[in-house]
Design an enzyme around this catalytic site. Structure first.
Site, short mmCIF file in Angstrom:
data_model
loop_
_atom_site.label_atom_id
_atom_site.label_comp_id
_atom_site.label_asym_id
_atom_site.label_seq_id
_atom_site.Cartn_x
_atom_site.Cartn_y
_atom_site.Cartn_z
N GLU A 325 0.84 -1.19 0.00
CA GLU A 325 0.00 0.00 0.00
C GLU A 325 0.87 1.24 0.00
O GLU A 325 1.75 1.38 0.87
CB GLU A 325 -0.90 0.04 1.24
CG GLU A 325 -1.96 -1.03 1.28
CD GLU A 325 -2.89 -0.85 2.46
OE1 GLU A 325 -4.06 -1.23 2.34
OE2 GLU A 325 -2.46 -0.32 3.52
N CYS A 326 0.66 2.13 -0.95
CA CYS A 326 1.34 3.42 -1.02
C CYS A 326 2.85 3.24 -0.94
O CYS A 326 3.48 2.77 -1.88
CB CYS A 326 0.80 4.36 0.04
SG CYS A 326 1.13 6.11 -0.32
N GLY A 327 3.48 3.57 0.19
CA GLY A 327 4.92 3.38 0.31
C GLY A 327 5.34 1.94 0.11
O GLY A 327 6.40 1.66 -0.48
N MET A 330 5.34 1.34 -3.58
CA MET A 330 6.54 1.91 -4.20
C MET A 330 7.75 1.01 -3.99
O MET A 330 8.59 0.84 -4.88
CB MET A 330 6.81 3.30 -3.64
CG MET A 330 5.71 4.31 -3.89
SD MET A 330 6.05 5.88 -3.06
CE MET A 330 4.38 6.52 -2.86
N THR A 425 -1.45 -0.85 -4.30
CA THR A 425 -2.35 0.29 -4.45
C THR A 425 -1.69 1.52 -3.87
O THR A 425 -0.86 1.44 -2.95
CB THR A 425 -3.68 0.06 -3.73
OG1 THR A 425 -3.43 -0.01 -2.30
CG2 THR A 425 -4.36 -1.22 -4.18
#
Length: 437
Positions: A325-327, A330, A425
């Site tokens: 999720e998010c970080g 990435m 995501t």
């Protein structure tokens, strides 16, 4: 039923978090079991609440959560003496279109639960006029329970007398008056407050807030204002996406909503934390590896050098699911470019390349319809969450995971992506979508 209060304010930056932490610790020191909640999709404040109260803090969110889920989460207060909920932004601030059960405003939560509002009012630059502001908030929703005000950033005894005169004329109880102090500020960074685990001396700071609140707030009167207006529900919390879940947990990966973890554990799942920053491998017998959001951009060099973690993650992904999720998303990508423009190699399980050198804020609620399955959810499932980051997508070549819309219903380009057993995501999952209303 457990009595509660909502600590809110006319706007962000008025000092409600400092008040919340000080009251939590002061009441805990007085022998009360205090259950904290946070209104809205905030990942950072609940960790400070936990440090101050000694109890896990939970988010309650009327846009992302249906009423049954909010009631079930509120049931975590069952063994407490009193509830304190901290609002987000201003008391009535929310999005324009309703979500699962409301617009996301703190006032909606206070009204639903029957928790009277304690309004923290920054009175700097005004005297009797502060009463007009507070009176407007007290009367804006006539059926919203209202306990009184705490005056913040009072300049002098004379200033306090004048402000109190205005509040008295308006018929508004003053529960405390806090003198202006420049040291009562929590450190911040680009996503808001620093994380609780990173605070240089958190225990001393919270103890100082408690002493300050005891000296300037009538805590007995505050407790007497608390009211219990609702029986909390017994609906189940969100179900786990797997039986054995290896959860990344350190300064780079820490943003997971507590109600999700509680639901996973309560349903019998085993949550096994590990630290990518310490170059730890996820549990080799895990069914799922989950990388939450956090601040990977601040630790990109260490993550790039964490070869043991990366090799074990890639080995897991060959046969079993990995989700970020998010970080965390990435970190699953090909590369992350930090704010200085330095490119750092990430896990390479997805083709995603993100950059903090080209900053752009992405902020708001998200409603997603999955095009492909992700751990715990089949294709076609609807999810609600929240996105907050400053990264820019430079490459995202893999299959889109979902169609994602903002709170207005407009499509956003941050679709997430999926490749093999790996998905990610940009939004942080809050709840499965149960429709509007």
């Amino acid at each position: 039923m457990i009595p509660g209060l909502m600590i809110s304010a006319p706007a962000s930056g008025t000092g409600k978090t400092t008040v919340m932490l000080g009251v939590l610790r002061a009441l805990r020191d007085a022998g009360l079991a205090v259950q904290p909640f946070k209104s809205g999709p905030d990942y950072i404040d609940p960790a400070f609440h936990r440090a101050a109260s000694g109890r896990e803090a939970y988010n309650l969110d009327s846009w992302a959560m249906g009423g049954d889920l909010m009631d079930a989460i509120a049931g975590q207060a069952a063994q407490a003496d009193i509830v304190l909920a901290e609002g987000s932004m201003g008391l009535f601030d929310g999005v324009a279109k309703p979500g699962a059960s409301g617009h996301g405003a703190s006032a909606e939560l206070a009204q639903r639960m029957g928790w009277p509002v304690v309004l923290v009012v920054d009175v700097s630059g005004q005297a009797q006029s502060a009463a007009a502001v507070a009176l407007g908030f007290a009367r804006y929703w006539p059926d919203l329970p209202f306990a009184g005000v705490i005056l913040n950033r009072v300049a002098s005894p004379r200033h306090e007398r004048l402000v109190r005169l205005g509040m008295e004329a308006a018929g508004l109880p003053v529960l405390g008056a806090l003198p202006r102090r420049g040291d009562l500020v929590l450190p911040e960074r680009h996503l808001g407050l620093v994380q609780a685990v990173e605070h240089p001396d958190l225990e001393r700071a919270i103890s100082g807030y408690a002493t300050f609140l005891r000296d300037h707030v009538d805590l007995d009167a505050l407790v007497q204002c608390a009211r219990a207006g609702r029986n909390y529900g017994t609906a189940p919390l969100p179900k786990p996406p797997a039986q054995r879940i290896a959860l990344a947990r350190d300064a780079a990966f820490s943003f997971t909503y507590p109600h999700l973890l509680e639901g996973w554990r309560r349903a019998g799942a085993e949550v096994i934390p590990f630290s990518p920053l310490a170059d730890e491998a996820p549990d080799r017998d895990a069914d799922l590896v989950w990388l939450p959001g956090g601040y990977p951009e601040l630790h990109a060099g260490r993550l790039a050098a964490a070869t043991r973690f990366r090799e074990a993650l890639c080995a897991h992904a060959r046969t079993r699911p990995v989700h970020g999720e998010c970080g965390g998303y990435m970190a699953l990508g090909e590369a992350l470019i930090d704010k200085e423009g330095v490119r750092h190699q990430m896990a390479g399980l997805l083709g995603l390349v993100t950059s903090y050198a080209q900053r752009k804020m992405h902020l708001g609620y998200r409603r997603a319809e999955l095009r492909l399955p992700m751990p715990g959810f089949a294709a076609g499932a609807g999810l609600r969450g929240h996105e907050f980051h400053y990264s820019t997508i430079l490459a995202q070549p893999d299959a889109p995971l979902a169609q994602v819309r903002d709170a207005q219903g407009d499509i956003v380009p941050e679709t997430g992506s999926c490749k093999g057993h790996v998905s990610g995501t940009f939004f942080h999952l809050i709840a499965e979508d149960q429709g509007d209303g």
